[in-house]
Design a protein around this motif. Structure first.
Motif, PDB file in Angstrom:
ATOM      1  N   SER A 120       0.844  -1.190   0.000  1.00 20.92           N
ATOM      2  CA  SER A 120       0.000   0.000   0.000  1.00 20.92           C
ATOM      3  C   SER A 120       0.881   1.243   0.000  1.00 20.92           C
ATOM      4  O   SER A 120       2.074   1.157  -0.269  1.00 20.92           O
ATOM      5  CB  SER A 120      -0.899  -0.037   1.253  1.00 20.92           C
ATOM      6  OG  SER A 120      -1.833   1.009   1.224  1.00 20.92           O
ATOM      7  N   SER A 121       0.293   2.380   0.307  1.00 17.52           N
ATOM      8  CA  SER A 121       1.063   3.621   0.376  1.00 17.52           C
ATOM      9  C   SER A 121       1.070   4.163   1.802  1.00 17.52           C
ATOM     10  O   SER A 121       0.169   3.862   2.601  1.00 17.52           O
ATOM     11  CB  SER A 121       0.461   4.677  -0.557  1.00 17.52           C
ATOM     12  OG  SER A 121      -0.813   5.084  -0.080  1.00 17.52           O
ATOM     13  N   LYS A 122       2.063   4.973   2.104  1.00 18.01           N
ATOM     14  CA  LYS A 122       2.154   5.599   3.415  1.00 18.01           C
ATOM     15  C   LYS A 122       0.913   6.448   3.689  1.00 18.01           C
ATOM     16  O   LYS A 122       0.372   6.440   4.798  1.00 18.01           O
ATOM     17  CB  LYS A 122       3.416   6.460   3.497  1.00 18.01           C
ATOM     18  CG  LYS A 122       3.575   7.190   4.798  1.00 18.01           C
ATOM     19  CD  LYS A 122       4.805   8.081   4.779  1.00 18.01           C
ATOM     20  CE  LYS A 122       4.822   8.948   6.021  1.00 18.01           C
ATOM     21  NZ  LYS A 122       5.907   9.921   6.009  1.00 18.01           N
ATOM     22  N   SER A 123       0.434   7.153   2.678  1.00 20.85           N
ATOM     23  CA  SER A 123      -0.731   8.006   2.880  1.00 20.85           C
ATOM     24  C   SER A 123      -1.981   7.176   3.195  1.00 20.85           C
ATOM     25  O   SER A 123      -2.837   7.608   3.972  1.00 20.85           O
ATOM     26  CB  SER A 123      -0.971   8.918   1.678  1.00 20.85           C
ATOM     27  OG  SER A 123      -1.231   8.162   0.517  1.00 20.85           O
ATOM     28  N   HIS A 124      -2.072   5.991   2.620  1.00 18.60           N
ATOM     29  CA  HIS A 124      -3.218   5.121   2.928  1.00 18.60           C
ATOM     30  C   HIS A 124      -3.154   4.654   4.377  1.00 18.60           C
ATOM     31  O   HIS A 124      -4.176   4.634   5.075  1.00 18.60           O
ATOM     32  CB  HIS A 124      -3.267   3.933   1.971  1.00 18.60           C
ATOM     33  CG  HIS A 124      -4.488   3.087   2.132  1.00 18.60           C
ATOM     34  ND1 HIS A 124      -5.758   3.571   1.944  1.00 18.60           N
ATOM     35  CD2 HIS A 124      -4.625   1.787   2.488  1.00 18.60           C
ATOM     36  CE1 HIS A 124      -6.635   2.604   2.173  1.00 18.60           C
ATOM     37  NE2 HIS A 124      -5.970   1.516   2.503  1.00 18.60           N
ATOM     38  N   ILE A 125      -1.973   4.307   4.855  1.00 22.41           N
ATOM     39  CA  ILE A 125      -1.798   3.909   6.256  1.00 22.41           C
ATOM     40  C   ILE A 125      -2.177   5.081   7.156  1.00 22.41           C
ATOM     41  O   ILE A 125      -2.889   4.906   8.160  1.00 22.41           O
ATOM     42  CB  ILE A 125      -0.354   3.439   6.543  1.00 22.41           C
ATOM     43  CG1 ILE A 125       0.002   2.211   5.698  1.00 22.41           C
ATOM     44  CG2 ILE A 125      -0.161   3.162   8.042  1.00 22.41           C
ATOM     45  CD1 ILE A 125      -0.871   0.993   5.935  1.00 22.41           C
ATOM     46  N   TRP A 126      -1.745   6.281   6.813  1.00 21.50           N
ATOM     47  CA  TRP A 126      -2.079   7.469   7.588  1.00 21.50           C
ATOM     48  C   TRP A 126      -3.597   7.663   7.644  1.00 21.50           C
ATOM     49  O   TRP A 126      -4.153   7.935   8.709  1.00 21.50           O
ATOM     50  CB  TRP A 126      -1.391   8.701   6.988  1.00 21.50           C
ATOM     51  CG  TRP A 126      -1.774   9.964   7.692  1.00 21.50           C
ATOM     52  CD1 TRP A 126      -1.229  10.450   8.859  1.00 21.50           C
ATOM     53  CD2 TRP A 126      -2.781  10.895   7.305  1.00 21.50           C
ATOM     54  NE1 TRP A 126      -1.850  11.623   9.203  1.00 21.50           N
ATOM     55  CE2 TRP A 126      -2.812  11.919   8.277  1.00 21.50           C
ATOM     56  CE3 TRP A 126      -3.670  10.957   6.239  1.00 21.50           C
ATOM     57  CZ2 TRP A 126      -3.690  12.992   8.199  1.00 21.50           C
ATOM     58  CZ3 TRP A 126      -4.543  12.032   6.167  1.00 21.50           C
ATOM     59  CH2 TRP A 126      -4.541  13.033   7.128  1.00 21.50           C
TER      60      TRP A 126
END
Length: 71
Positions: free
Chosen positions: A34-40
């Motif tokens: 996934s992406s860091k922004s999705h985790i955020w």
């Protein structure tokens, strides 16, 4: 507990577990594809989480899906 509160609770559990393991958001994102922004967005309750992502997150954090959902 409404849906927004449940998203916030889930996000708090994901964040706590990730931090306990010394993982950055970027590292967790890489582990689950996934992406860091999705985790955020997950950790801040801004987005709903599909079951596939939830399973990948639980596996990456070496825990169960039920542990990430305290409600």
């Amino acid at each position: 507990m409404d849906i927004e509160q449940k998203r916030l609770a889930l996000g708090a559990c994901v964040r706590a577990r990730r931090e306990e393991q010394g993982l950055s958001q970027a590292r967790l994102a890489l582990m689950i594809g996934s992406s860091k922004s999705h985790i955020w967005r997950i950790e801040t309750g801004r987005v709903g989480v599909g079951i596939d992502d939830l399973i990948r997150i639980a596996d990456a954090l070496d825990t169960s899906v039920s542990t990430l959902m305290p409600f």
